[in-house]
Design a protein around this motif. Structure first.
Motif, PDB file in Angstrom:
ATOM      1  N   ASP A 182     -31.018  37.599 -15.158  1.00  9.58           N
ATOM      2  CA  ASP A 182     -30.055  38.313 -14.263  1.00  9.58           C
ATOM      3  C   ASP A 182     -28.844  37.371 -14.109  1.00  9.58           C
ATOM      4  O   ASP A 182     -28.885  36.397 -13.616  1.00  9.58           O
ATOM      5  N   ASN A 183     -27.778  38.060 -14.502  1.00  5.92           N
ATOM      6  CA  ASN A 183     -26.475  37.367 -14.555  1.00  5.92           C
ATOM      7  C   ASN A 183     -25.708  37.437 -13.180  1.00  5.92           C
ATOM      8  O   ASN A 183     -24.739  36.890 -13.052  1.00  5.92           O
ATOM      9  N   THR A 184     -26.607  37.835 -11.997  1.00  2.00           N
ATOM     10  CA  THR A 184     -25.947  37.846 -10.885  1.00  2.00           C
ATOM     11  C   THR A 184     -26.501  36.523  -9.979  1.00  2.00           C
ATOM     12  O   THR A 184     -25.877  36.276  -8.727  1.00  2.00           O
ATOM     13  N   THR A 189     -28.086  31.210 -15.454  1.00  3.26           N
ATOM     14  CA  THR A 189     -27.999  32.457 -16.006  1.00  3.26           C
ATOM     15  C   THR A 189     -26.852  33.208 -15.372  1.00  3.26           C
ATOM     16  O   THR A 189     -26.530  34.232 -15.685  1.00  3.26           O
ATOM     17  N   ARG A 190     -26.159  32.872 -14.247  1.00  2.00           N
ATOM     18  CA  ARG A 190     -25.062  33.531 -13.375  1.00  2.00           C
ATOM     19  C   ARG A 190     -23.972  33.602 -14.462  1.00  2.00           C
ATOM     20  O   ARG A 190     -23.465  32.513 -14.899  1.00  2.00           O
ATOM     21  N   GLU A 191     -23.374  34.701 -14.302  1.00  4.86           N
ATOM     22  CA  GLU A 191     -22.208  34.887 -14.958  1.00  4.86           C
ATOM     23  C   GLU A 191     -21.126  34.445 -14.180  1.00  4.86           C
ATOM     24  O   GLU A 191     -21.029  34.479 -13.030  1.00  4.86           O
ATOM     25  N   THR A 208     -14.719  35.077 -19.318  1.00  8.63           N
ATOM     26  CA  THR A 208     -16.018  35.270 -18.440  1.00  8.63           C
ATOM     27  C   THR A 208     -17.114  34.500 -19.338  1.00  8.63           C
ATOM     28  O   THR A 208     -17.370  34.894 -20.428  1.00  8.63           O
ATOM     29  N   THR A 210     -21.081  33.941 -19.844  1.00  9.82           N
ATOM     30  CA  THR A 210     -22.174  34.801 -19.307  1.00  9.82           C
ATOM     31  C   THR A 210     -23.399  33.790 -19.000  1.00  9.82           C
ATOM     32  O   THR A 210     -24.207  34.547 -18.456  1.00  9.82           O
ATOM     33  N   GLY A 211     -23.193  32.536 -19.177  1.00  6.78           N
ATOM     34  CA  GLY A 211     -24.341  31.737 -18.570  1.00  6.78           C
ATOM     35  C   GLY A 211     -24.911  30.797 -19.696  1.00  6.78           C
ATOM     36  O   GLY A 211     -24.820  31.188 -20.771  1.00  6.78           O
ATOM     37  N   GLN A 214     -27.429  32.429 -21.977  1.00  6.66           N
ATOM     38  CA  GLN A 214     -26.908  33.379 -22.812  1.00  6.66           C
ATOM     39  C   GLN A 214     -25.928  32.982 -24.106  1.00  6.66           C
ATOM     40  O   GLN A 214     -25.374  33.689 -24.648  1.00  6.66           O
TER      41      GLN A 214
END
Length: 315
Positions: A182-184, A189-191, A208, A210-211, A214
């Motif tokens: 979950d990129n939120t 994992t956070r974008e 940007t 993506t984490g 990723q």
């Protein structure tokens, strides 16, 4: 007046002996139990205070156990964060190496993938007693965790608990949803948007990221690698801050645990001053009462024999 119906001397001696025996029984009970106030009949006020404080000490003992559980949970989370920092450091090294001309990015990506798998393994395994402060999914959402820190009683007799609180959103490394990462949320994992970096033209650019979980550099350009490096560095800073926060919480738990232990000892000593028997004093009193008992028995014997002297008057 001498009477064969009523022996006043014997009655008086018997009354004294009963009083001595009663005092001896009370003293022997204190010596055998170790308490000066064992029941409410001994001293209602002191017994009431002692009973309440003993109950509070039992609650504090449970608080101490809760602090131990909290310390174990924070230790596990801290270990996961520091181990993850080491792994992310290696990913940063791989990204730096991949930025060099002629490096096979596919092989570097294979190494990064293994490191990403290791991060996932660390986060998933960092659980203690069902609590995981670094891995979150729909079954284990981020939120404020409370650790019971103290049991309190105010002057009016009202009781309450003090808690130490921590928001696991700050230490969450990986956030999962029903479909995957979950990129939120989650540090790894956070974008991350508008991360500034120096592009291949030497200009300051933004993009940007993506984490960390990723990252895929197989077809990455120099600018992509630069953006990933900046994103990884930002993630490292967040992980360092999270580890520092948990370390501070762990230190607070240790201080509180020591305080609770000292408080329990102080309460025990305070209760002891109210209800414990002074064994030196009680043993001295018992010896004196034993002597008084022997004298009382002798006095009763003399009083009982005095009535027999009347027979000599009729000889």
């Amino acid at each position: 007046m001498t009477s064969i119906m009523t022996n006043s001397a014997a009655i008086a001696a018997l009354s004294t002996l009963r009083s001595i025996n009663s005092s001896m029984e009370a003293t022997q009970n204190r010596i055998s139990s170790g308490y000066r106030v064992e029941s409410a009949a001994d001293n209602a006020a002191y017994w009431s205070i002692a009973t309440t404080m003993r109950s509070d000490n039992k609650a504090l003992s449970t608080v101490k156990d809760a602090l131990g559980l909290g310390a174990a949970t924070t230790d596990v989370a801290y270990t996961a964060l520091t181990s993850s920092i080491d792994v992310v450091d290696q990913i940063k090294t791989k990204l730096t190496a991949a930025s060099q001309p002629g490096v096979d990015k596919n092989k570097v990506q294979k190494e990064i993938t293994q490191l990403q798998d290791q991060l996932l393994s660390i986060a998933k395994s960092a659980s203690f007693s069902g609590q995981n402060w670094v891995f979150n999914d729909p079954a284990n959402a981020t939120g404020t965790q409370s650790i019971v820190g103290s049991f309190n009683r105010d002057a009016s007799g009202n009781v309450s608990l003090t808690t130490l609180q921590y928001n696991t959103g700050s230490s969450s490394l990986i956030l999962m949803n029903a479909t995957g990462f979950d990129n939120t949320g989650g540090i790894l994992t956070r974008e991350r948007t508008t991360q500034e970096y120096v592009n291949s033209l030497g200009d300051t650019a933004s993009g940007t990221f993506t984490g960390v979980m990723q990252i895929d550099i197989e077809n990455a350009t120099f600018d992509d690698l630069q953006l990933s490096l900046v994103g990884v560095e930002a993630a490292l800073q967040d992980m360092t801050n999270a580890a520092a926060d948990i370390g501070a919480l762990n230190s607070r738990i240790d201080l509180q645990s020591s305080f609770v232990a000292d408080l329990m000892d102080s309460i025990d000593m305070g209760v002891g001053k109210l209800v414990d028997a002074d064994m030196n004093e009680e043993s001295t009193r018992l010896k004196a009462l034993q002597t008084q008992q022997q004298l009382g028995i002798q006095a009763l014997s003399i009083a009982n024999n005095s009535s027999q002297n009347i027979l000599s008057l009729f000889r």
